[in-house]
Design a protein around this motif. Structure first.
Motif, mmCIF file in Angstrom:
data_model
loop_
_atom_site.group_PDB
_atom_site.id
_atom_site.type_symbol
_atom_site.label_atom_id
_atom_site.label_comp_id
_atom_site.label_asym_id
_atom_site.label_seq_id
_atom_site.Cartn_x
_atom_site.Cartn_y
_atom_site.Cartn_z
ATOM 1 N N UNK B 84 0.766 -1.236 0.000
ATOM 2 C CA UNK B 84 0.000 0.000 0.000
ATOM 3 C C UNK B 84 0.796 1.284 0.000
ATOM 4 N N UNK B 85 0.104 2.360 0.330
ATOM 5 C CA UNK B 85 0.679 3.699 0.221
ATOM 6 C C UNK B 85 0.781 4.362 1.592
ATOM 7 N N UNK B 86 1.815 5.192 1.742
ATOM 8 C CA UNK B 86 2.034 5.915 2.980
ATOM 9 C C UNK B 86 2.385 7.366 2.662
ATOM 10 N N UNK B 87 1.979 8.252 3.546
ATOM 11 C CA UNK B 87 2.448 9.626 3.408
ATOM 12 C C UNK B 87 3.951 9.621 3.639
ATOM 13 N N UNK B 88 4.674 10.270 2.757
ATOM 14 C CA UNK B 88 6.120 10.299 2.868
ATOM 15 C C UNK B 88 6.534 10.790 4.250
ATOM 16 N N UNK B 89 7.419 10.048 4.874
ATOM 17 C CA UNK B 89 7.833 10.450 6.218
ATOM 18 C C UNK B 89 8.835 11.601 6.141
ATOM 19 N N UNK B 90 9.032 12.256 7.255
ATOM 20 C CA UNK B 90 9.924 13.418 7.278
ATOM 21 C C UNK B 90 11.132 13.148 8.170
ATOM 22 N N UNK B 91 12.189 13.840 7.908
ATOM 23 C CA UNK B 91 13.377 13.744 8.751
ATOM 24 C C UNK B 91 14.244 14.975 8.524
ATOM 25 N N UNK B 92 15.094 15.233 9.482
ATOM 26 C CA UNK B 92 15.985 16.393 9.348
ATOM 27 C C UNK B 92 16.916 16.220 8.154
ATOM 28 N N UNK B 93 17.355 14.991 7.949
ATOM 29 C CA UNK B 93 18.256 14.727 6.812
ATOM 30 C C UNK B 93 17.541 15.047 5.498
ATOM 31 N N UNK B 94 16.308 14.573 5.401
ATOM 32 C CA UNK B 94 15.555 14.804 4.176
ATOM 33 C C UNK B 94 15.362 16.306 3.934
ATOM 34 N N UNK B 95 14.982 17.016 4.991
ATOM 35 C CA UNK B 95 14.800 18.467 4.841
ATOM 36 C C UNK B 95 16.080 19.141 4.382
#
Lengths: 234, 234
Positions: B84-95
């Motif tokens: 299935x599908x998930x809302x993309x998670x967030x992280x300081x690295x990603x930001x």
DNA sequence: ATATTTAAAATATCATATATTATTGCGAAT
DNA sequence: ATTCGCAATAATATATGATATTTTAAATAT
């Protein structure tokens, strides 16, 4: 990501102690259609009629629409509201934009990668360049039977070069741009074989001695020459 | 592209002498879900169950899957094969990656845009900055009721700045990255109101006098300060 | 506790119905 | 004769609900 030439057969992944085959119809049609667009089987600008695709790729309309929607977000397909899907058309302007973007992204990534790359990275790079060189030599000696393999190793080399850039986001943007650039290369018949091979070697050497300036300069020339060559032949 | 806050109601377009309403369920669902992800209504990491979405957005499974596939290519949704599908998670690295990408893309575009912008561009820029400044002043004087409008004008200002860069490809990549960056900004409660407004003015002035160096430097600081502020508050 | 079986939930796919666009044919006006 | 407008028809895209497959969880046994 071996996105370009990814094997479309079912892949095996480990799940606890068993291996189990996974692959959805969706993901495999995605890879197949994308490949057919990049390698020109599906001509630029041509209409992607769902009924025809249904037979060609043996998937249902819904699955195809999912696929085409993804490819549309990636920029390989144009979605015209209520008028269907088209293979993204090509133009010299578009190619020029793509090439400039590739220079921007790949040079930036290369710089960081060279600065951060560890021993693992060096090892992968040596391996990637070795495989690429072997195939390049075959190509240059007249054996052009493995053009797809050659392009895959080209991709792996370029990917490995920037792999230590520490940015997943940058890497995935670059993967898309690389494929778009590749599509234009496949559009023309000839390639810059020997010159390109020489540039690969120069980049490889510069990367290993951590000479950011030399490496990025060669990379920019590499892409710009490729651009000029393709522009002149399209 | 007013992609962030685009009106989701039916839009009118001219067709011969009549106006005719167009808008597919698919495209409106896409805009709505994207907006809900960016503005945090759909929490990072949360599961996007098709049954639940069906009720929430009043669309069928297939339509939703098309939407989620597009959003997955855009990077707002994570698609886990057969899970299935998930809302993309967030992280300081990603930001951090996103911010650096935005700097790379937007500064490059800004440079070319300033070099190429004509009178039309200047006019659009004056208009965009004017609207932004008015809203910023309202915000600073305590009226925070129009946060969405403010963000839209911020988007329009930044978009207009780079609009003369002559690269559709660069513009659309930038639009996605901008939205990803915006999502992180919406995650934290506070903003850098006054400082950001000052930087906008500086960029505006530098662009009009065609000072590439000054403009790109302020832009980089603008984004980097925004990054630091968000990192500190998440 | 760990593994196995079973039941429930969710996803992936398909076939079909509805809405929209494109095409064709015909007659009127230039 | 040719172009234009209009209506009827065909082709196509969009959207839905139903079905098959797979995963997750719960329950039972080892």
């Amino acid at each position: 990501m071996i996105n370009v030439l990814q094997v479309t057969e079912r892949m095996m992944i480990r799940d606890k102690s068993m291996t189990r085959a996974i692959n959805t119809v969706g993901s495999s049609t995605y890879e197949r259609i994308k490949k057919d667009i990049i390698f020109g089987t599906l001509a630029p600008g041509s209409k992607l009629k769902l009924d025809a695709l249904k037979q060609q790729y043996e998937a249902s309309v819904s699955t195809l629409r999912e696929t085409l929607n993804r490819l549309s977000s990636d920029g390989f397909v144009e979605a015209a509201e209520q008028r269907g899907f088209f293979v993204r058309s090509v133009s010299k302007e578009d190619l020029t934009e793509i090439a400039n973007l590739r220079i921007l992204l790949e040079c930036s990534a290369l710089k960081t990668s060279i600065e951060n790359g560890d021993a693992d990275w060096e090892g992968n790079l040596v391996a990637a360049h070795h495989k690429l060189r072997l195939t390049e030599e075959k190509m240059l000696s007249g054996d052009t039977s493995q053009k797809e393999l050659w392009k895959r190793y080209d991709w792996e080399f370029h990917k490995t070069l920037i792999e230590a850039c520490n940015s997943q986001n940058l890497m995935s943007l670059h993967a898309i741009i690389y494929d778009k650039y590749l599509r234009y290369q496949m559009l023309v018949i000839t390639d810059r074989g020997e010159a390109a091979a020489k540039e690969h070697k120069q980049m490889f050497d510069a990367a290993l001695v951590r000479d950011v300036d030399a490496a990025t300069k060669v990379l920019e020339v590499h892409i710009r020459k490729g651009l000029e060559h393709t522009l002149a032949n399209m």
